[in-house]
Scaffold this motif. Structure first.
Motif, PDB file in Angstrom:
ATOM      1  N   GLY A 283       0.830  -1.196   0.000  1.00  0.00           N
ATOM      2  CA  GLY A 283       0.000   0.000   0.000  1.00  0.00           C
ATOM      3  C   GLY A 283       0.863   1.244   0.000  1.00  0.00           C
ATOM      4  N   LEU A 284       0.243   2.408  -0.132  1.00  0.00           N
ATOM      5  CA  LEU A 284       0.989   3.669  -0.141  1.00  0.00           C
ATOM      6  C   LEU A 284       1.371   4.068   1.281  1.00  0.00           C
ATOM      7  N   ARG A 285       2.679   4.284   1.492  1.00  0.00           N
ATOM      8  CA  ARG A 285       3.178   4.702   2.795  1.00  0.00           C
ATOM      9  C   ARG A 285       4.125   5.873   2.613  1.00  0.00           C
ATOM     10  N   ALA A 286       4.090   6.792   3.564  1.00  0.00           N
ATOM     11  CA  ALA A 286       4.889   8.006   3.459  1.00  0.00           C
ATOM     12  C   ALA A 286       6.379   7.726   3.368  1.00  0.00           C
ATOM     13  N   ASP A 287       6.839   6.643   3.980  1.00  0.00           N
ATOM     14  CA  ASP A 287       8.276   6.347   3.976  1.00  0.00           C
ATOM     15  C   ASP A 287       8.700   5.496   2.780  1.00  0.00           C
ATOM     16  N   ARG A 288       7.769   5.277   1.845  1.00  0.00           N
ATOM     17  CA  ARG A 288       8.097   4.497   0.654  1.00  0.00           C
ATOM     18  C   ARG A 288       7.708   5.231  -0.615  1.00  0.00           C
ATOM     19  N   ILE A 289       7.792   6.552  -0.573  1.00  0.00           N
ATOM     20  CA  ILE A 289       7.529   7.381  -1.748  1.00  0.00           C
ATOM     21  C   ILE A 289       8.732   8.300  -1.936  1.00  0.00           C
ATOM     22  N   TRP A 290       9.314   8.275  -3.159  1.00  0.00           N
ATOM     23  CA  TRP A 290      10.547   9.014  -3.407  1.00  0.00           C
ATOM     24  C   TRP A 290      10.425   9.913  -4.640  1.00  0.00           C
ATOM     25  N   PHE A 291      11.099  11.037  -4.572  1.00  0.00           N
ATOM     26  CA  PHE A 291      11.159  11.968  -5.709  1.00  0.00           C
ATOM     27  C   PHE A 291      11.804  11.286  -6.908  1.00  0.00           C
ATOM     28  N   MET A 292      11.223  11.514  -8.091  1.00  0.00           N
ATOM     29  CA  MET A 292      11.767  10.953  -9.320  1.00  0.00           C
ATOM     30  C   MET A 292      12.245  12.053 -10.263  1.00  0.00           C
ATOM     31  N   GLU A 293      11.384  13.029 -10.562  1.00  0.00           N
ATOM     32  CA  GLU A 293      11.759  14.142 -11.428  1.00  0.00           C
ATOM     33  C   GLU A 293      10.678  15.208 -11.359  1.00  0.00           C
ATOM     34  N   MET A 294      10.966  16.350 -11.986  1.00  0.00           N
ATOM     35  CA  MET A 294       9.976  17.419 -12.071  1.00  0.00           C
ATOM     36  C   MET A 294       9.731  17.756 -13.527  1.00  0.00           C
ATOM     37  N   ASN A 295       8.466  17.886 -13.901  1.00  0.00           N
ATOM     38  CA  ASN A 295       8.096  18.379 -15.219  1.00  0.00           C
ATOM     39  C   ASN A 295       7.741  19.849 -15.088  1.00  0.00           C
ATOM     40  N   THR A 296       8.526  20.690 -15.735  1.00  0.00           N
ATOM     41  CA  THR A 296       8.385  22.139 -15.560  1.00  0.00           C
ATOM     42  C   THR A 296       7.443  22.722 -16.604  1.00  0.00           C
TER      43      THR A 296
END
Length: 617
Positions: A283-296
């Motif tokens: 499931g979705l957990r705060a400690d298992r979500i990481w930045f990947m990139e930004m679309n500007t």
């Protein structure tokens, strides 16, 4: 407020921008290539300028011509849309240097987020969680392999300057690393002119979560909640939704706050998207979500955010670019209901999603659905640009309701003779696992057998076709008495052809398919049909050695000649359409009996290209 706006883009997004600009009283200027002269966005703008020929490099990517068009028409601002030059810092600087308003991210922010390794380093400094990996300058193959070994397999090799799935390879074992690295670097160099890579831990149950952010010139940054874009095929998004299924309030707060920190770290202004990868195995957990990139830039999937927040994001862009503060504070934004968007492409899922181009003799969508489309009925899909026909956007009170509406919308699409992925989208939206929210980026690959149509008409389609070729019951006494004639079989059968193949079917007037001009539309698919020809001998195919064009395109290579002996699997010719190549191979050992085309010619789908005769044994 901006008074006149040049849109440096085409198709669906150009029409989308024009719609909001007109509502705000802003004069719009369209630019177009010669092949796009009759497109709807050109007609709908207040003024239009031709900037070159069909290839994007000779038109939509020509910065000098775009700026000249702005000067000639008196445009005050330029909106880049998405794609093309929307994330090109040099173009943004040129627009600003020309004294025009750039309706996009600041050039410095585009640069800061344009290279994945530098962006991740900046995010680490800002306290934004990033995927475990290697971002170093040392690009020696041995060093990269050692870092991958240390991270632990599987890993993902990604081009530093990459995007759209290009320059990306999954590696499952150390022994496979060297070959994957070399392939990734070649592709990155060709696509981006930069072969540098980074290494990331590959997430086994990945969810693609992104957060819509917005900043203004007064230092304010807000988020407009998250979207889930996990339903992908070959790293390309297929269905997007908002909010993300399974997202609780604590996790939402964590990921959205991280997105705002990321935007503030680069002094962001305008519309942007912070993309995260989540491990969805538990499931979705705060400690298992990481930045990947930004679309500007503005994203293709922005309508689902508009649907759940009730905000017009293009209006926000134009107000922010005019120097106004953000229209809403964070505490004034909330989520209402659930929204989903499906991308309707001109492609044929039954042939490996090969692109389909040609005229749009019929293009109809069901009522009650938001449709953002770049084409109209009577237009055409050309091989020069992205093959997306439209975006189908639905909104409902619950996720289950939104999924039901999306599946129904896709089933109701009517397109001919161009092929589409509508039936594929309908099956995906109605799949029990999708409806249950069991989604990750491997969903389509796992369920491909259930999602991809067979290419054969169903019994219901055959029955509907049989019914459609019969005269109305009032004109045919035998049909009116079907099932009630004395001393006769209770069921009538009709000899028909569907998609060029012979069938015998029982008519059924109750079928839900819609017949229009000898084409039957059912469940998102289109089936040409008619009475059986007396001389019908079946369709040509690999069995008789006749190879037909699987898609419209240009013949770019013919390595064989008439009379030449060929072996099974040997390359006979290569077709190209929409930058995709398709090789046609010999179906068996034989001799090239007929060669109907030569290098450089354009062919339509179904054209006989080459025929192989079996050698006498």
């Amino acid at each position: 407020m901006i008074e006149s706006l040049l849109i440096a883009n085409r198709g669906e997004i150009a029409r989308r921008i024009i719609r909001t600009a007109r509502a705000m009283g802003i004069r719009t200027i369209a630019v177009h290539s010669d092949v796009d002269a009759a497109m709807p966005f050109v007609r709908e703008a207040d003024e239009a300028v031709c900037i070159g020929t069909a290839p994007a490099a000779d038109s939509y990517l020509r910065q000098d011509r775009l700026l000249e068009a702005a000067r000639a028409t008196g445009a005050q601002a330029i909106h880049p849309g998405y794609g093309f030059l929307s994330e090109n810092a040099e173009f943004a600087e040129a627009v600003i240097a020309a004294g025009l308003v750039w309706v996009g991210a600041p050039p410095a922010a585009i640069r800061a987020m344009g290279l994945k390794d530098a962006a991740k380093a900046r995010m680490i400094a800002a306290g934004v969680p990033v995927t475990p990996g290697y971002l170093g300058e040392d690009q020696a193959p041995d060093r990269l392999r050692a870092e991958a070994d240390a991270i632990g397999y599987p890993v993902l090799i990604k081009a530093v300057a990459g995007g759209g799935g290009k320059g990306m390879r999954q590696v499952d074992a150390s022994a496979d690393f060297a070959e994957a690295l070399a392939s990734c670097q070649r592709e990155a160099a060709a696509a981006f002119g930069d072969d540098r890579v980074l290494i990331e831990k590959y997430i086994l149950s990945p969810r693609h979560i992104e957060v819509q952010v917005f900043g203004d010139t007064h230092g304010q940054v807000v988020h407009l909640f998250e979207r889930d874009c996990s339903l992908q095929r070959r790293h390309q998004k297929v269905i997007e939704e908002a909010p993300a299924p399974g997202m609780d309030a604590v996790t939402r707060a964590a990921v959205c706050d991280a997105a705002v920190r990321a935007a503030k770290a680069v002094d962001y202004v305008g519309a942007g998207t912070i993309e995260f990868i989540a491990d969805g195995s538990e499931g979705l957990r705060a400690d298992r979500i990481w930045f990947m990139e930004m679309n500007t830039r503005l994203q293709v999937e922005h309508p689902v955010t508009e649907a759940i927040t009730g905000q017009d994001l293009v209006e926000w862009q134009l107000r922010v670019a005019s120097g106004q503060p953000l229209p809403k504070r964070q505490d004034e934004l909330s989520i209402t209901g659930w929204a989903m968007e499906a991308r309707l492409y001109a492609e044929n899922p039954t042939t490996g999603f090969l692109p389909s181009t040609g005229p749009l003799d019929r293009l109809r969508f069901p009522d009650g659905v938001r449709v953002d489309s770049g084409v109209d009925e009577g237009g055409a899909v050309t091989p020069y640009y992205d093959p997306m026909i439209a975006k189908l956007i639905v909104h409902g009170p619950t996720r289950t309701d939104a999924a039901r509406r999306l599946a129904g919308a896709a089933r109701g699409v009517q397109v001919w003779p161009v092929r589409t992925n509508a039936a594929f989208l309908a099956r995906a939206a109605a799949h029990p696992a999708f409806v249950a929210g069991d989604v990750d980026t491997g969903f389509i690959a796992r369920h491909a057998d259930a999602l991809i149509p067979s290419g054969q008409p169903s019994a219901a389609v055959l029955s509907a076709a049989a019914a459609a070729i019969l005269p109305p019951a009032g004109d045919d006494p035998w049909r009116a008495l079907r099932g009630f004639r004395a001393n006769a079989a209770p069921v009538m059968t009709v000899a028909i052809e569907v998609a060029g193949q012979p069938y015998v079917a029982t008519p059924d007037d109750r079928a839900t398919a819609i017949a229009v001009d000898q084409v039957l539309f059912a469940e998102g698919e289109a089936w040409p049909f008619g009475p059986r020809r007396a001389d019908h001998a079946g369709g040509a195919g690999d069995g008789d050695g006749a190879l037909l064009a699987p898609m419209p395109g240009r013949v770019i290579a013919v390595p064989v000649a008439a009379g030449q002996r060929v072996a099974r699997g040997e390359r006979l010719l290569v077709l190209e359409a929409m930058k995709m190549e398709q090789a046609l191979l010999a179906p068996f050992d034989g001799v090239v009996a007929e060669l109907k085309v030569e290098e450089g010619v354009q062919v339509t789908e179904g054209t006989l290209l080459v025929r192989i005769d079996r050698e006498d044994t």
